[in-house]
Design a protein around this motif. Structure first.
Motif, PDB file in Angstrom:
ATOM      1  N   GLN A  54       4.519   7.129  -0.886  1.00 46.26           N
ATOM      2  CA  GLN A  54       5.823   7.792  -0.774  1.00 46.26           C
ATOM      3  C   GLN A  54       6.034   8.217   0.659  1.00 46.26           C
ATOM      4  OE1 GLN A  54       8.360   7.933  -2.396  1.00 46.26           O
ATOM      5  NE2 GLN A  54       9.217   9.906  -2.881  1.00 46.26           N
ATOM      6  N   ASP A  55       7.232   8.067   1.147  1.00 45.02           N
ATOM      7  CA  ASP A  55       7.521   8.552   2.493  1.00 45.02           C
ATOM      8  C   ASP A  55       7.330  10.061   2.552  1.00 45.02           C
ATOM      9  OD1 ASP A  55       8.077   6.046   3.321  1.00 45.02           O
ATOM     10  OD2 ASP A  55      10.257   6.260   3.273  1.00 45.02           O
ATOM     11  N   ASN A  56       6.718  10.511   3.646  1.00 46.52           N
ATOM     12  CA  ASN A  56       6.576  11.943   3.908  1.00 46.52           C
ATOM     13  C   ASN A  56       5.941  12.705   2.742  1.00 46.52           C
ATOM     14  OD1 ASN A  56       8.195  10.842   5.881  1.00 46.52           O
ATOM     15  ND2 ASN A  56       9.463  12.670   6.093  1.00 46.52           N
ATOM     16  N   ALA A  57       4.688  12.382   2.438  1.00 45.81           N
ATOM     17  CA  ALA A  57       3.962  13.036   1.347  1.00 45.81           C
ATOM     18  C   ALA A  57       2.800  13.860   1.888  1.00 45.81           C
ATOM     19  CB  ALA A  57       3.444  11.996   0.361  1.00 45.81           C
ATOM     20  N   TYR A  58       2.529  14.979   1.200  1.00 47.57           N
ATOM     21  CA  TYR A  58       1.379  15.833   1.515  1.00 47.57           C
ATOM     22  C   TYR A  58       0.609  16.077   0.234  1.00 47.57           C
ATOM     23  CZ  TYR A  58      -1.428  19.968   2.545  1.00 47.57           C
ATOM     24  OH  TYR A  58      -2.468  20.848   2.684  1.00 47.57           O
ATOM     25  N   ALA A  59      -0.721  15.990   0.310  1.00 44.76           N
ATOM     26  CA  ALA A  59      -1.538  16.168  -0.895  1.00 44.76           C
ATOM     27  C   ALA A  59      -2.780  16.991  -0.597  1.00 44.76           C
ATOM     28  CB  ALA A  59      -1.941  14.802  -1.460  1.00 44.76           C
ATOM     29  N   LYS A  60      -3.192  17.755  -1.582  1.00 42.81           N
ATOM     30  CA  LYS A  60      -4.514  18.373  -1.596  1.00 42.81           C
ATOM     31  C   LYS A  60      -5.270  17.746  -2.757  1.00 42.81           C
ATOM     32  CE  LYS A  60      -3.764  22.867   0.616  1.00 42.81           C
ATOM     33  NZ  LYS A  60      -3.891  24.335   0.471  1.00 42.81           N
ATOM     34  N   GLU A  77      -7.256  17.307   2.427  1.00 41.41           N
ATOM     35  CA  GLU A  77      -5.798  17.303   2.483  1.00 41.41           C
ATOM     36  C   GLU A  77      -5.372  16.039   3.203  1.00 41.41           C
ATOM     37  OE1 GLU A  77      -4.232  20.608   4.662  1.00 41.41           O
ATOM     38  OE2 GLU A  77      -5.639  20.375   6.331  1.00 41.41           O
ATOM     39  N   SER A  78      -4.176  15.546   2.851  1.00 38.87           N
ATOM     40  CA  SER A  78      -3.726  14.313   3.482  1.00 38.87           C
ATOM     41  C   SER A  78      -2.216  14.337   3.681  1.00 38.87           C
ATOM     42  CB  SER A  78      -4.115  13.104   2.637  1.00 38.87           C
ATOM     43  OG  SER A  78      -3.342  13.050   1.455  1.00 38.87           O
ATOM     44  N   TRP A  79      -1.792  13.620   4.708  1.00 34.12           N
ATOM     45  CA  TRP A  79      -0.376  13.423   5.003  1.00 34.12           C
ATOM     46  C   TRP A  79      -0.140  11.916   5.082  1.00 34.12           C
ATOM     47  CZ3 TRP A  79      -3.695  16.724   7.256  1.00 34.12           C
ATOM     48  CH2 TRP A  79      -3.376  18.091   7.310  1.00 34.12           C
ATOM     49  N   SER A  80       1.031  11.457   4.670  1.00 36.75           N
ATOM     50  CA  SER A  80       1.292  10.021   4.766  1.00 36.75           C
ATOM     51  C   SER A  80       2.786   9.751   4.853  1.00 36.75           C
ATOM     52  CB  SER A  80       0.703   9.282   3.556  1.00 36.75           C
ATOM     53  OG  SER A  80       1.322   9.704   2.355  1.00 36.75           O
ATOM     54  N   ILE A  81       3.088   8.621   5.486  1.00 39.90           N
ATOM     55  CA  ILE A  81       4.440   8.073   5.485  1.00 39.90           C
ATOM     56  C   ILE A  81       4.305   6.625   5.024  1.00 39.90           C
ATOM     57  CG2 ILE A  81       6.482   7.473   6.825  1.00 39.90           C
ATOM     58  CD1 ILE A  81       5.846   9.687   8.760  1.00 39.90           C
ATOM     59  N   GLY A  82       4.674   6.375   3.782  1.00 36.73           N
ATOM     60  CA  GLY A  82       4.589   5.029   3.242  1.00 36.73           C
ATOM     61  C   GLY A  82       3.216   4.424   3.422  1.00 36.73           C
ATOM     62  N   LEU A  83       3.186   3.125   3.756  1.00 35.34           N
ATOM     63  CA  LEU A  83       1.931   2.417   3.949  1.00 35.34           C
ATOM     64  C   LEU A  83       1.471   2.391   5.402  1.00 35.34           C
ATOM     65  CD1 LEU A  83       2.440  -0.747   1.702  1.00 35.34           C
ATOM     66  CD2 LEU A  83       0.927   1.173   1.259  1.00 35.34           C
ATOM     67  N   TYR A  85       1.414   4.999   7.871  1.00 30.65           N
ATOM     68  CA  TYR A  85       0.789   6.142   8.526  1.00 30.65           C
ATOM     69  C   TYR A  85       0.115   7.057   7.505  1.00 30.65           C
ATOM     70  CZ  TYR A  85       3.996   4.737  12.260  1.00 30.65           C
ATOM     71  OH  TYR A  85       4.687   4.015  13.191  1.00 30.65           O
ATOM     72  N   SER A  86      -1.125   7.440   7.803  1.00 28.59           N
ATOM     73  CA  SER A  86      -1.794   8.431   6.962  1.00 28.59           C
ATOM     74  C   SER A  86      -2.865   9.149   7.767  1.00 28.59           C
ATOM     75  CB  SER A  86      -2.425   7.779   5.727  1.00 28.59           C
ATOM     76  OG  SER A  86      -3.469   6.904   6.089  1.00 28.59           O
ATOM     77  N   LEU A  87      -3.089  10.404   7.411  1.00 29.07           N
ATOM     78  CA  LEU A  87      -4.130  11.203   8.033  1.00 29.07           C
ATOM     79  C   LEU A  87      -4.778  12.030   6.937  1.00 29.07           C
ATOM     80  CD1 LEU A  87      -3.897  13.220  11.367  1.00 29.07           C
ATOM     81  CD2 LEU A  87      -5.161  14.077   9.392  1.00 29.07           C
ATOM     82  N   MET A  88      -6.087  11.953   6.826  1.00 26.43           N
ATOM     83  CA  MET A  88      -6.803  12.715   5.812  1.00 26.43           C
ATOM     84  C   MET A  88      -7.929  13.500   6.469  1.00 26.43           C
ATOM     85  SD  MET A  88      -8.113  11.571   2.115  1.00 26.43           S
ATOM     86  CE  MET A  88      -8.766  10.070   2.789  1.00 26.43           C
ATOM     87  N   ARG A  89      -8.044  14.775   6.052  1.00 28.11           N
ATOM     88  CA  ARG A  89      -9.016  15.663   6.673  1.00 28.11           C
ATOM     89  C   ARG A  89      -9.832  16.375   5.604  1.00 28.11           C
ATOM     90  NH1 ARG A  89      -5.724  18.573   9.988  1.00 28.11           N
ATOM     91  NH2 ARG A  89      -6.138  17.128  11.704  1.00 28.11           N
ATOM     92  N   VAL A  90     -11.156  16.437   5.806  1.00 26.48           N
ATOM     93  CA  VAL A  90     -12.055  17.117   4.878  1.00 26.48           C
ATOM     94  C   VAL A  90     -12.006  18.620   5.141  1.00 26.48           C
ATOM     95  CG1 VAL A  90     -14.444  17.387   4.121  1.00 26.48           C
ATOM     96  CG2 VAL A  90     -13.568  15.106   4.698  1.00 26.48           C
ATOM     97  N   LEU A  91     -11.838  19.394   4.060  1.00 25.62           N
ATOM     98  CA  LEU A  91     -11.792  20.856   4.159  1.00 25.62           C
ATOM     99  C   LEU A  91     -13.127  21.501   3.798  1.00 25.62           C
ATOM    100  CD1 LEU A  91      -8.308  21.412   2.463  1.00 25.62           C
ATOM    101  CD2 LEU A  91      -8.818  21.280   4.922  1.00 25.62           C
ATOM    102  N   THR A  92     -13.765  21.013   2.759  1.00 29.88           N
ATOM    103  CA  THR A  92     -15.079  21.486   2.325  1.00 29.88           C
ATOM    104  C   THR A  92     -15.861  20.292   1.797  1.00 29.88           C
ATOM    105  OG1 THR A  92     -14.352  21.968   0.047  1.00 29.88           O
ATOM    106  CG2 THR A  92     -14.168  23.750   1.655  1.00 29.88           C
ATOM    107  N   PRO A  93     -17.205  20.337   1.848  1.00 24.49           N
ATOM    108  CA  PRO A  93     -18.073  21.462   2.217  1.00 24.49           C
ATOM    109  C   PRO A  93     -18.084  21.705   3.725  1.00 24.49           C
ATOM    110  CG  PRO A  93     -19.385  19.516   1.809  1.00 24.49           C
ATOM    111  CD  PRO A  93     -17.991  19.156   1.432  1.00 24.49           C
ATOM    112  N   LYS A  94     -18.651  22.849   4.103  1.00 24.57           N
ATOM    113  CA  LYS A  94     -18.605  23.264   5.495  1.00 24.57           C
ATOM    114  C   LYS A  94     -19.254  22.248   6.420  1.00 24.57           C
ATOM    115  CE  LYS A  94     -19.448  27.236   8.507  1.00 24.57           C
ATOM    116  NZ  LYS A  94     -19.953  28.636   8.570  1.00 24.57           N
ATOM    117  N   LYS A  95     -20.345  21.608   5.971  1.00 23.41           N
ATOM    118  CA  LYS A  95     -21.055  20.686   6.857  1.00 23.41           C
ATOM    119  C   LYS A  95     -20.231  19.440   7.185  1.00 23.41           C
ATOM    120  CE  LYS A  95     -23.575  18.237   3.207  1.00 23.41           C
ATOM    121  NZ  LYS A  95     -24.929  17.842   2.728  1.00 23.41           N
TER     122      LYS A  95
END
Length: 261
Positions: A54-60, A77-83, A85-95
């Motif tokens: 989906q265009d302009n989506a945010y997910a946890k 958490e992740s952000w995406s625009i269609g197919l 662009y996407s960026l995904m980042r790990v929040l936990t575990p701390k390591k």
């Protein structure tokens, strides 16, 4: 690139994940409205293909990885625009906090905060595991649509639609064929089976726990099981999904990949 992960789940999996996620992916679409007529094979395939895009989506989301030797869980958490662009980042575990994956069109990078290094993922690593899961970098990077890449036949039985996909001639794809099982009432996927070029099933994705996020109804849990590895599975659970988020392509930069929230 072809194919799933999880936004990772990025588009939250295929682009989740096309994407885990990555591709992943991870990823959403507006519910379809059908008349009393049976939808065509192409209509159904297009719906499933766009289910987590989906265009302009945010997910946890939460990813659980199980093997015979260990179990681990990550929140992301992740952000995406269609197919594209996407960026995904790990929040936990701390390591692993801050580990991130960026996709811009046909390029992909991983950021490893412990060594403060950004690594561009080469084509030779596309089939490598993403973060030790059963999703691959290829799942997160898939670019083409299944409608464009596969011939599809439709049959109905036992309250389900079954889509049989065979890759088109001259199409470069990881999978020789796929089978997608869809509930006739909800028109949501139940199971997706991936086959190699010899026609042998090598992994399957099971969809479950239907929920409505931001007006969109879809399975909130995807369980990926490699059929060639006993005791292995990766489960992605969408905890929250938002659409029409105000982000542009300039959000998806290597500099932003390295930021911690």
């Amino acid at each position: 690139m072809k194919l799933i992960l999880p936004a990772y789940l990025g588009e939250t999996m295929r682009k989740t994940l096309r994407s885990f996620l990555f591709n992943t992916s991870l990823i959403i679409t507006v519910s379809f409205s059908w008349s009393n007529e049976v939808p065509s094979a192409t209509e159904l395939l297009n719906k499933v293909d766009k289910l987590y895009q989906q265009d302009n989506a945010y997910a946890k989301l939460t990813m659980e990885i199980q093997t015979p030797d260990y179990q681990r869980s990550m929140s992301m958490e992740s952000w995406s625009i269609g197919l594209d662009y996407s960026l995904m980042r790990v929040l936990t575990p701390k390591k692993e906090q801050g580990v991130a994956t960026l996709k811009r069109e046909n390029e992909m990078w991983n950021y490893l905060p412990k060594i403060r290094k950004t690594i561009k993922v080469p084509p030779s690593m596309m089939m490598g595991s993403w973060m030790g899961s059963d999703f691959t970098n290829d799942d997160l990077m898939r670019e083409g649509s299944w409608v464009e890449e596969f011939e599809v036949d439709l049959r109905a039985e036992n309250g389900q639609y079954i889509l049989d996909l065979v890759s088109k001639e001259n199409t470069v794809t990881v999978w020789g064929a796929m089978q997608i099982i869809i509930d006739q009432e909800t028109l949501l996927p139940i199971k997706q089976i991936y086959l190699d070029e010899d026609g042998s099933a090598v992994r399957e994705m099971v969809f479950s726990d239907i929920k409505t996020f931001d007006g969109v109804t879809l399975p909130s849990v995807m369980t990926l099981t490699p059929l060639t590895k006993d005791g292995h599975l990766t489960r992605v659970t969408y905890d929250d999904l938002s659409f029409n988020v105000e982000i542009g392509s300039d959000f998806f930069t290597v500099q932003n990949l390295q930021r911690r929230r």
